[in-house]
Motif scaffolding. Structure first.
Motif, PDB file in Angstrom:
ATOM      1  N   TYR A   1       0.796  -1.264  -0.094  1.00 43.09           N
ATOM      2  CA  TYR A   1       0.098   0.210  -0.164  1.00 43.09           C
ATOM      3  C   TYR A   1       0.866   1.214   0.013  1.00 43.09           C
ATOM      4  O   TYR A   1       0.445   2.299  -0.643  1.00 43.09           O
ATOM      5  CB  TYR A   1      -0.956  -0.074   1.410  1.00 43.09           C
ATOM      6  N   LYS A   2       2.033   1.044   0.483  1.00 44.03           N
ATOM      7  CA  LYS A   2       2.948   2.115   0.390  1.00 44.03           C
ATOM      8  C   LYS A   2       3.479   2.561  -0.991  1.00 44.03           C
ATOM      9  O   LYS A   2       3.896   3.664  -1.071  1.00 44.03           O
ATOM     10  CB  LYS A   2       4.205   2.079   1.487  1.00 44.03           C
ATOM     11  N   GLU A   3       3.425   1.499  -1.759  1.00 43.55           N
ATOM     12  CA  GLU A   3       3.812   1.782  -3.377  1.00 43.55           C
ATOM     13  C   GLU A   3       2.670   2.183  -4.159  1.00 43.55           C
ATOM     14  O   GLU A   3       3.064   2.500  -5.332  1.00 43.55           O
ATOM     15  CB  GLU A   3       4.586   0.498  -3.745  1.00 43.55           C
ATOM     16  N   ASN A   4       1.508   2.073  -3.469  1.00 44.57           N
ATOM     17  CA  ASN A   4       0.222   1.986  -4.680  1.00 44.57           C
ATOM     18  C   ASN A   4      -0.705   3.097  -4.359  1.00 44.57           C
ATOM     19  O   ASN A   4      -0.852   3.339  -3.060  1.00 44.57           O
ATOM     20  CB  ASN A   4      -0.371   0.732  -4.941  1.00 44.57           C
ATOM     21  N   GLN A   5      -0.916   4.168  -4.843  1.00 37.50           N
ATOM     22  CA  GLN A   5      -1.776   5.187  -4.590  1.00 37.50           C
ATOM     23  C   GLN A   5      -3.166   4.687  -5.103  1.00 37.50           C
ATOM     24  O   GLN A   5      -3.509   4.813  -6.239  1.00 37.50           O
ATOM     25  CB  GLN A   5      -1.372   6.524  -5.301  1.00 37.50           C
ATOM     26  N   LEU A   6      -4.009   4.491  -4.137  1.00 42.16           N
ATOM     27  CA  LEU A   6      -5.364   4.018  -4.520  1.00 42.16           C
ATOM     28  C   LEU A   6      -6.378   4.843  -4.553  1.00 42.16           C
ATOM     29  O   LEU A   6      -6.387   6.071  -3.474  1.00 42.16           O
ATOM     30  CB  LEU A   6      -5.776   3.031  -3.320  1.00 42.16           C
ATOM     31  N   LYS A   7      -7.065   5.179  -5.465  1.00 44.85           N
ATOM     32  CA  LYS A   7      -8.314   6.204  -5.791  1.00 44.85           C
ATOM     33  C   LYS A   7      -9.547   5.631  -5.749  1.00 44.85           C
ATOM     34  O   LYS A   7      -9.709   4.294  -6.162  1.00 44.85           O
ATOM     35  CB  LYS A   7      -8.240   6.791  -6.785  1.00 44.85           C
ATOM     36  N   VAL A   8     -10.510   6.157  -4.736  1.00 48.85           N
ATOM     37  CA  VAL A   8     -11.730   5.528  -4.546  1.00 48.85           C
ATOM     38  C   VAL A   8     -12.775   6.543  -4.920  1.00 48.85           C
ATOM     39  O   VAL A   8     -12.633   7.819  -4.584  1.00 48.85           O
ATOM     40  CB  VAL A   8     -11.958   5.027  -2.946  1.00 48.85           C
ATOM     41  N   TYR A   9     -13.886   6.088  -5.613  1.00 50.78           N
ATOM     42  CA  TYR A   9     -14.913   7.005  -5.932  1.00 50.78           C
ATOM     43  C   TYR A   9     -15.638   7.179  -4.700  1.00 50.78           C
ATOM     44  O   TYR A   9     -16.446   6.246  -4.241  1.00 50.78           O
ATOM     45  CB  TYR A   9     -15.637   6.416  -7.285  1.00 50.78           C
ATOM     46  N   ASN A  10     -16.170   8.476  -4.434  1.00 47.96           N
ATOM     47  CA  ASN A  10     -16.700   8.740  -3.036  1.00 47.96           C
ATOM     48  C   ASN A  10     -18.127   9.122  -3.305  1.00 47.96           C
ATOM     49  O   ASN A  10     -18.212  10.273  -4.085  1.00 47.96           O
ATOM     50  CB  ASN A  10     -16.028   9.819  -2.322  1.00 47.96           C
ATOM     51  N   SER A  11     -19.232   8.267  -3.045  1.00 49.06           N
ATOM     52  CA  SER A  11     -20.451   8.778  -3.446  1.00 49.06           C
ATOM     53  C   SER A  11     -20.879  10.214  -2.784  1.00 49.06           C
ATOM     54  O   SER A  11     -21.702  10.619  -3.303  1.00 49.06           O
ATOM     55  CB  SER A  11     -21.579   7.797  -2.880  1.00 49.06           C
ATOM     56  N   LEU A  12     -20.161  10.653  -1.601  1.00 50.25           N
ATOM     57  CA  LEU A  12     -20.490  11.721  -1.022  1.00 50.25           C
ATOM     58  C   LEU A  12     -20.068  13.049  -1.769  1.00 50.25           C
ATOM     59  O   LEU A  12     -20.603  14.065  -2.046  1.00 50.25           O
ATOM     60  CB  LEU A  12     -19.597  11.716   0.422  1.00 50.25           C
ATOM     61  N   SER A  13     -18.702  12.773  -2.414  1.00 50.98           N
ATOM     62  CA  SER A  13     -18.437  13.912  -3.202  1.00 50.98           C
ATOM     63  C   SER A  13     -18.594  13.950  -4.795  1.00 50.98           C
ATOM     64  O   SER A  13     -18.364  14.707  -5.513  1.00 50.98           O
ATOM     65  CB  SER A  13     -16.621  14.195  -2.886  1.00 50.98           C
ATOM     66  N   LYS A  14     -18.942  12.521  -5.005  1.00 44.36           N
ATOM     67  CA  LYS A  14     -19.284  12.150  -6.459  1.00 44.36           C
ATOM     68  C   LYS A  14     -17.965  12.472  -7.181  1.00 44.36           C
ATOM     69  O   LYS A  14     -18.109  12.975  -8.308  1.00 44.36           O
ATOM     70  CB  LYS A  14     -20.321  13.164  -7.042  1.00 44.36           C
ATOM     71  N   SER A  15     -16.921  12.035  -6.753  1.00 46.63           N
ATOM     72  CA  SER A  15     -15.345  12.121  -7.314  1.00 46.63           C
ATOM     73  C   SER A  15     -14.548  11.154  -6.942  1.00 46.63           C
ATOM     74  O   SER A  15     -14.826  10.371  -5.745  1.00 46.63           O
ATOM     75  CB  SER A  15     -15.220  13.492  -7.348  1.00 46.63           C
ATOM     76  N   LYS A  16     -13.585  10.900  -7.814  1.00 42.77           N
ATOM     77  CA  LYS A  16     -12.345   9.930  -7.059  1.00 42.77           C
ATOM     78  C   LYS A  16     -11.711  10.680  -6.393  1.00 42.77           C
ATOM     79  O   LYS A  16     -11.081  11.777  -6.643  1.00 42.77           O
ATOM     80  CB  LYS A  16     -11.788   9.208  -8.371  1.00 42.77           C
ATOM     81  N   GLU A  17     -11.405   9.894  -5.217  1.00 39.49           N
ATOM     82  CA  GLU A  17     -10.286  10.692  -4.056  1.00 39.49           C
ATOM     83  C   GLU A  17      -9.229   9.969  -3.819  1.00 39.49           C
ATOM     84  O   GLU A  17      -9.377   8.388  -3.883  1.00 39.49           O
ATOM     85  CB  GLU A  17     -11.197  10.963  -2.763  1.00 39.49           C
ATOM     86  N   LEU A  18      -8.203  10.309  -3.505  1.00 36.55           N
ATOM     87  CA  LEU A  18      -7.057   9.404  -2.920  1.00 36.55           C
ATOM     88  C   LEU A  18      -7.314   8.748  -1.638  1.00 36.55           C
ATOM     89  O   LEU A  18      -8.018   9.745  -0.838  1.00 36.55           O
ATOM     90  CB  LEU A  18      -5.788  10.408  -2.694  1.00 36.55           C
ATOM     91  N   PHE A  19      -7.219   7.532  -1.324  1.00 38.76           N
ATOM     92  CA  PHE A  19      -7.631   6.664  -0.351  1.00 38.76           C
ATOM     93  C   PHE A  19      -6.590   7.064   0.722  1.00 38.76           C
ATOM     94  O   PHE A  19      -5.275   6.649   0.712  1.00 38.76           O
ATOM     95  CB  PHE A  19      -7.742   5.474  -0.668  1.00 38.76           C
ATOM     96  N   LYS A  20      -7.020   7.789   1.794  1.00 35.53           N
ATOM     97  CA  LYS A  20      -5.939   7.808   3.020  1.00 35.53           C
ATOM     98  C   LYS A  20      -6.826   7.517   4.242  1.00 35.53           C
ATOM     99  O   LYS A  20      -7.838   8.127   4.810  1.00 35.53           O
ATOM    100  CB  LYS A  20      -5.556   9.298   3.277  1.00 35.53           C
ATOM    101  N   PRO A  21      -6.464   6.204   4.839  1.00 29.92           N
ATOM    102  CA  PRO A  21      -7.327   5.607   6.095  1.00 29.92           C
ATOM    103  C   PRO A  21      -7.111   6.740   7.279  1.00 29.92           C
ATOM    104  O   PRO A  21      -6.114   7.260   7.279  1.00 29.92           O
ATOM    105  CB  PRO A  21      -6.485   4.397   6.248  1.00 29.92           C
ATOM    106  N   VAL A  22      -7.988   6.507   8.021  1.00 24.14           N
ATOM    107  CA  VAL A  22      -7.999   7.117   9.286  1.00 24.14           C
ATOM    108  C   VAL A  22      -6.590   6.791  10.268  1.00 24.14           C
ATOM    109  O   VAL A  22      -6.165   7.634  10.749  1.00 24.14           O
ATOM    110  CB  VAL A  22      -9.243   6.812  10.249  1.00 24.14           C
ATOM    111  N   ILE A  23      -6.440   5.474  10.256  1.00 20.47           N
ATOM    112  CA  ILE A  23      -4.917   5.019  10.817  1.00 20.47           C
ATOM    113  C   ILE A  23      -4.337   4.424   9.867  1.00 20.47           C
ATOM    114  O   ILE A  23      -4.791   3.439   9.005  1.00 20.47           O
ATOM    115  CB  ILE A  23      -5.582   4.054  12.106  1.00 20.47           C
ATOM    116  N   GLU A  24      -3.042   4.952   9.711  1.00 18.44           N
ATOM    117  CA  GLU A  24      -2.309   4.502   8.771  1.00 18.44           C
ATOM    118  C   GLU A  24      -1.991   3.142   8.812  1.00 18.44           C
ATOM    119  O   GLU A  24      -1.807   2.589   9.938  1.00 18.44           O
ATOM    120  CB  GLU A  24      -0.846   5.054   8.707  1.00 18.44           C
TER     121      GLU A  24
END
Length: 492
Positions: free
Chosen positions: A4-27
């Motif tokens: 996960y440190k080598e990969n930038q995961l993007k997630v479509y957020n239904s709230l913002s209606k856009s893809k966002e960089l995934f950053k967990p609450v706790i690393e």
């Protein structure tokens, strides 16, 4: 180093209606909650599509090296017939019609749900809590909401005050609905007059004398509202703010909208960072519904005992079919579509099976590292399984070229290709190589015998018999390939 440190995961957020960089609450950790089934009937195929996608999300997060707590609930009380605040509890109604206990209904269909998911190779969630197992916590959350002034009690039932919440909050933030449109049902219904406003929703319902499922509370003997359980259980097991909340698109409103209002009232902050929703599954281009008879149960696909499909299909083929479409797109389920997926699935498994027979060469004619990066890029782009599958078939093409001695791989690249193919096909997508090894050996033996007989026929210039063996094997899905070193075969 974790992937996960080598990969930038993007997630479509239904709230913002856009893809966002995934950053967990706790690393390094992921908290994910997915709304599970209401266990009053057999598992629905459309729901299976939703759970299958989140199974892949779970698998990919684990593959990347995250420590994942995946919570998927079981609704065994409180879900009324019209998804709002009136009507009969779905489980209690089923129990009444069949003259059995409600918990017999719950047990029967929970077992069915688990059997379906096991057949389709799902990983079990970390925690699978039930609504009835958290009645005390639900009562405590209701008390907290009332103490904050956002709920009121009328005749033993408790309702959430949507209009008051909306003065400081945003009821409609997820679905995009305006408060004036957020009316569950404006018809005159039993108990509707108890509400101050039609938009308000039940936190606790007083049970009438016919209602079997009931618990004591400070307000009445009754049962919790459907929306409350998910707020309670997500908070208990994932905290006041967690990473991913998933479900079908039909749950955006009112269910998930109500969850946000309840949870934010208690904690003062948004409960979820990334909302994810799957789209619907059609059957022969029409909405799947039991009321119209246009439906099929997941296990009926495996047995072939249905009026929809031409034959039975293996679970892995159904998984493959589902994952060939983006989770946010509508998917049309049909016999023709499954047959096409069966062919593609067979070609993929045939190529994987041939990997162990490949001999390494001194040079590679295929850039495995670049291909591997493309596979990760597909999954990092909002879990884009169709693009990942297209990259997997690029590898299938190379494997078949190697089979025909038109391509080659070094030992290092061959090992990397095997490792990456197995990781994505089996660990991430959850597909299965469903032909048992013993049966496979027998099939191989029979085909090799026929190849030997065909060779003898060719040597004797019996071209008719030679062609007959080739053509009849092809009709069975077994393709012979003549090469310089003899005849090989593939099963499609």
């Amino acid at each position: 180093m974790e992937l996960y440190k080598e990969n930038q995961l993007k997630v479509y957020n239904s709230l913002s209606k856009s893809k966002e960089l995934f950053k967990p609450v706790i690393e390094g950790r992921v908290g994910m909650y997915v709304c599970g089934p209401t266990v009053y009937s057999n598992a629905h195929l459309g729901n299976v599509r939703t759970f299958m996608f989140f199974d892949v999300v779970y698998r990919y997060m684990l593959h990347l090296g995250y420590k994942v707590r995946y919570v998927r609930n079981i609704t065994d009380a409180g879900h009324l017939e019209n998804d709002a605040d009136e009507g009969e509890d779905r489980i209690a109604k089923k129990a009444r019609l069949e003259e059995i206990e409600p918990m017999e209904v719950v047990q029967r269909y929970t077992v069915d749900f688990h059997d379906v998911l096991k057949n389709y190779n799902f990983l079990p969630p970390s925690i699978e809590p039930t609504a009835t197992g958290h009645i005390v916590e639900q009562i405590e959350m209701i008390k907290e909401i009332m103490d904050k002034g956002f709920a009121y009690e009328v005749n033993g039932s408790v309702y959430f005050d949507v209009l008051k919440y909306n003065k400081t909050g945003d009821y409609g933030i997820l679905s995009g609905r305006k408060i004036e449109d957020a009316i569950h049902n404006t018809r005159t219904l039993d108990g509707q007059s108890d509400k101050r406003n039609p938009q308000d929703f039940a936190l606790w319902k007083k049970a009438d004398e016919r209602h079997i499922m009931r618990w004591p509370s400070p307000w009445s003997d009754g049962f919790p509202g459907w929306h409350l359980e998910c707020s309670v259980m997500s908070k208990k097991y994932l905290g006041e703010q967690f990473d991913i909340h998933g479900g079908g698109m039909d749950l955006k409103f009112p269910h998930h909208e109500c969850e946000i209002a309840q949870s934010q009232t208690c904690s003062g902050k948004a409960p979820v960072n990334y909302w994810m929703h799957t789209n619907m599954l059609l059957l022969n281009s029409q909405k799947m519904a039991k009321s119209t008879g246009n439906y099929i149960l997941p296990n009926e696909i495996l047995t072939g005992e249905n009026d929809v499909l031409s034959k039975a299909f293996m679970p892995s083929v159904v998984r493959f079919f589902n994952l060939q479409a983006n989770y946010r797109s509508i998917l049309d389920f049909s016999s023709d579509a499954l047959e096409a997926s069966e062919k593609g699935h067979g070609k993929l498994m045939d190529a994987i099976n041939f990997l162990d027979k490949i001999e390494a060469k001194s040079e590679s004619t295929f850039n495995v590292q670049d291909w591997k990066k493309e596979c990760y890029a597909a999954m990092n782009d909002d879990f884009n399984t169709p693009i990942l599958i297209s990259h997997l078939f690029e590898a299938v093409k190379i494997i078949n070229l190697i089979r025909e001695q038109k391509a080659s791989l070094t030992e290092e690249d061959l090992l990397e290709l095997k490792k990456t193919m197995n990781a994505f096909v089996f660990d991430v997508l959850g597909l299965m190589n469903e032909v048992a090894q013993g049966s496979s050996d027998k099939v191989n033996g029979v085909v090799e015998l026929l190849i030997k007989l065909r060779k003898e026929a060719r040597e004797n210039k019996d071209w008719a018999l030679s062609d007959q063996i080739r053509d009849e094997l092809l009709e069975l899905g077994i393709q012979l390939k003549d090469g310089r070193e003899g005849t090989s075969f593939s099963i499609n």
